[in-house]
Design an enzyme around this catalytic site. Structure first.
Site, PDB file in Angstrom:
ATOM      1  N   LYS A  39       0.833  -1.198   0.000  1.00 12.71           N
ATOM      2  CA  LYS A  39       0.000   0.000   0.000  1.00 12.71           C
ATOM      3  C   LYS A  39       0.869   1.250   0.000  1.00 12.71           C
ATOM      4  O   LYS A  39       2.082   1.184   0.212  1.00 12.71           O
ATOM      5  CB  LYS A  39      -0.912  -0.020   1.225  1.00 12.71           C
ATOM      6  CG  LYS A  39      -0.166  -0.112   2.543  1.00 12.71           C
ATOM      7  CD  LYS A  39      -1.111  -0.323   3.718  1.00 12.71           C
ATOM      8  CE  LYS A  39      -0.313  -0.408   5.024  1.00 12.71           C
ATOM      9  NZ  LYS A  39      -1.195  -0.529   6.200  1.00 12.71           N
ATOM     10  N   TYR A 260      16.425  30.103   8.964  1.00 13.00           N
ATOM     11  CA  TYR A 260      15.277  30.908   9.358  1.00 13.00           C
ATOM     12  C   TYR A 260      15.163  31.022  10.877  1.00 13.00           C
ATOM     13  O   TYR A 260      15.420  30.068  11.616  1.00 13.00           O
ATOM     14  CB  TYR A 260      13.994  30.282   8.826  1.00 13.00           C
ATOM     15  CG  TYR A 260      13.738  30.535   7.358  1.00 13.00           C
ATOM     16  CD1 TYR A 260      13.531  31.815   6.863  1.00 13.00           C
ATOM     17  CD2 TYR A 260      13.692  29.464   6.458  1.00 13.00           C
ATOM     18  CE1 TYR A 260      13.292  32.036   5.520  1.00 13.00           C
ATOM     19  CE2 TYR A 260      13.439  29.669   5.115  1.00 13.00           C
ATOM     20  CZ  TYR A 260      13.247  30.961   4.649  1.00 13.00           C
ATOM     21  OH  TYR A 260      13.004  31.170   3.315  1.00 13.00           O
TER      22      TYR A 260
END
Length: 378
Positions: A39, A260
């Site tokens: 899956k 950042y």
């Protein structure tokens, strides 16, 4: 993506995947079917590549989550292979699921009723698996549902049940009492249904012992190298290696910020490398300031990821490498032989499953398979 233009390289070892399948198959013995969960696009590694490799290794039973996943791999497999759809048939998709040659895992009375209606319309006996809720409260028929079902006349008319199954919630914790509680509940509920093959164990459950194997096991994560026995040595071969390519390095002084928010401030003269992988590639932002990279030529040195991870890049403190040359394009391991998937995932506060399935499409993907006629291919 072409190698020269990619910021990262994702190497998938299909031979190791096949070896993992054979190890699991041999562990349960010849009387038990070893299926494979493919899956989520084979846990993000490309089902179109993974499924044929598993088929060559001897796998003939596959599990997916959705109809579209099953339909995508059906052409890759012969008529001797069975594909189960774990989520069953969504309303209105029953005919398409049947036409694709897929077998639904029926999880509710409603799903059973709709699959029986299709059987009546087509005047056919349709294969199906039945899922029982043995205590996870997620998928499957509860004990009340089983009571309701068995109160009907010919409750499974039109169906050809090929499997009854459930799923363990705490299989990665062998001593957890929920395992035995679910085992007992599963035995009690399935005994009330017509006799059919049974399945309870996936990757970690397979390692709980023969009492948990029943007629089929359904490993997923272990196939892809994720440790099914946390806290113990990993019995599986690693399948994935993730490398990020270096863009540039710079020398910075004490007090200099990186990234950042000035989330990292150098406390000493430092050498900082910028690598071309970020959260836009599925490498978690949460790993900033907590994870590591490794230069393959110096596997003894863990190089800390510093500052916040950006969309397209991250920063690594390579000061410990001293004057070791680092040319643009050099590949450093973010996941690899000296920095396993689970370690990287733990640094991000998640699990290997989530990290693996989240890896994005911008990597150059290199598939290695020395068991296939093509050998190594990209």
């Amino acid at each position: 993506m072409p190698a020269a233009s990619a910021g990262g390289i994702l190497t998938i070892d299909l031979a190791a995947l096949a070896d993992n399948y054979r190890l699991l198959r041999d562990r349960v013995g010849p009387g038990v079917t070893c299926a494979a969960a493919v899956k989520a696009n084979a846990y993000g590694l490309d089902a179109a590549r993974v499924v044929p490799a598993l088929h060559r290794a001897g796998c003939r039973t596959f599990f997916v989550a959705h109809l579209a996943e099953g339909a995508a791999i059906r052409p890759l497999l012969g008529p001797d292979c069975t594909i189960f759809v774990l989520n069953g048939a969504m309303p209105g998709t029953e005919a398409a699921l049947h036409a694709a040659g897929l077998v639904p895992v029926l999880n509710s009375l409603e799903q059973i009723a709709r699959w029986r209606a299709l059987a009546h319309q087509t005047d056919a006996s349709l294969p199906a698996a039945l899922q029982l809720d043995s205590g996870m409260s997620r998928f499957g028929l509860s004990e009340d549902d089983v009571n309701t079902l068995l109160a009907e006349n010919a409750p499974l008319a039109g169906l050809a049940p090929t499997l009854v199954m459930s799923h363990l919630a705490c299989a990665d914790e062998p001593a957890h009492p929920a395992n035995h509680a679910q085992h007992t509940a599963f035995q009690r509920l399935r005994a009330r249904l017509p006799a059919m093959p049974a399945s309870l164990a996936a990757s970690s459950g397979l390692f709980l012992g023969p009492d948990w194997h029943f007629d089929m096991v359904r490993p997923g994560a272990a196939l892809y190298g994720i440790n099914p026995t946390p806290g113990q040595p990993n019995p599986m071969r690693p399948v994935v290696r993730l490398q990020a390519r270096l863009i540039q390095t710079r020398q910075i002084g004490p007090g200099t910020a990186v990234g950042y928010g000035a989330g990292f401030i150098a406390g000493r003269p430092s050498r900082i490398a910028t690598l071309a992988v970020g959260y836009g590639d599925g490498f978690p932002r949460a790993i900033g300031g907590r994870g590591h990279a490794i230069l393959p030529a110096r596997p003894d040195i863990m190089l800390p990821i510093v500052g916040r991870i950006s969309m397209d890049c991250l920063a690594v403190d390579v000061t410990a490498l001293g004057s070791t040359p680092l040319a643009a394009g050099t590949a450093l391991d973010l996941i690899g032989p000296h920095h396993p998937l689970e370690e990287a995932a733990a640094a991000a506060g998640t699990i290997g499953y989530e990290l693996l399935t989240g890896l994005g499409a911008r990597y150059h993907r290199l598939y290695r398979d020395d068991t296939s006629p093509q050998g190594e291919n990209a």
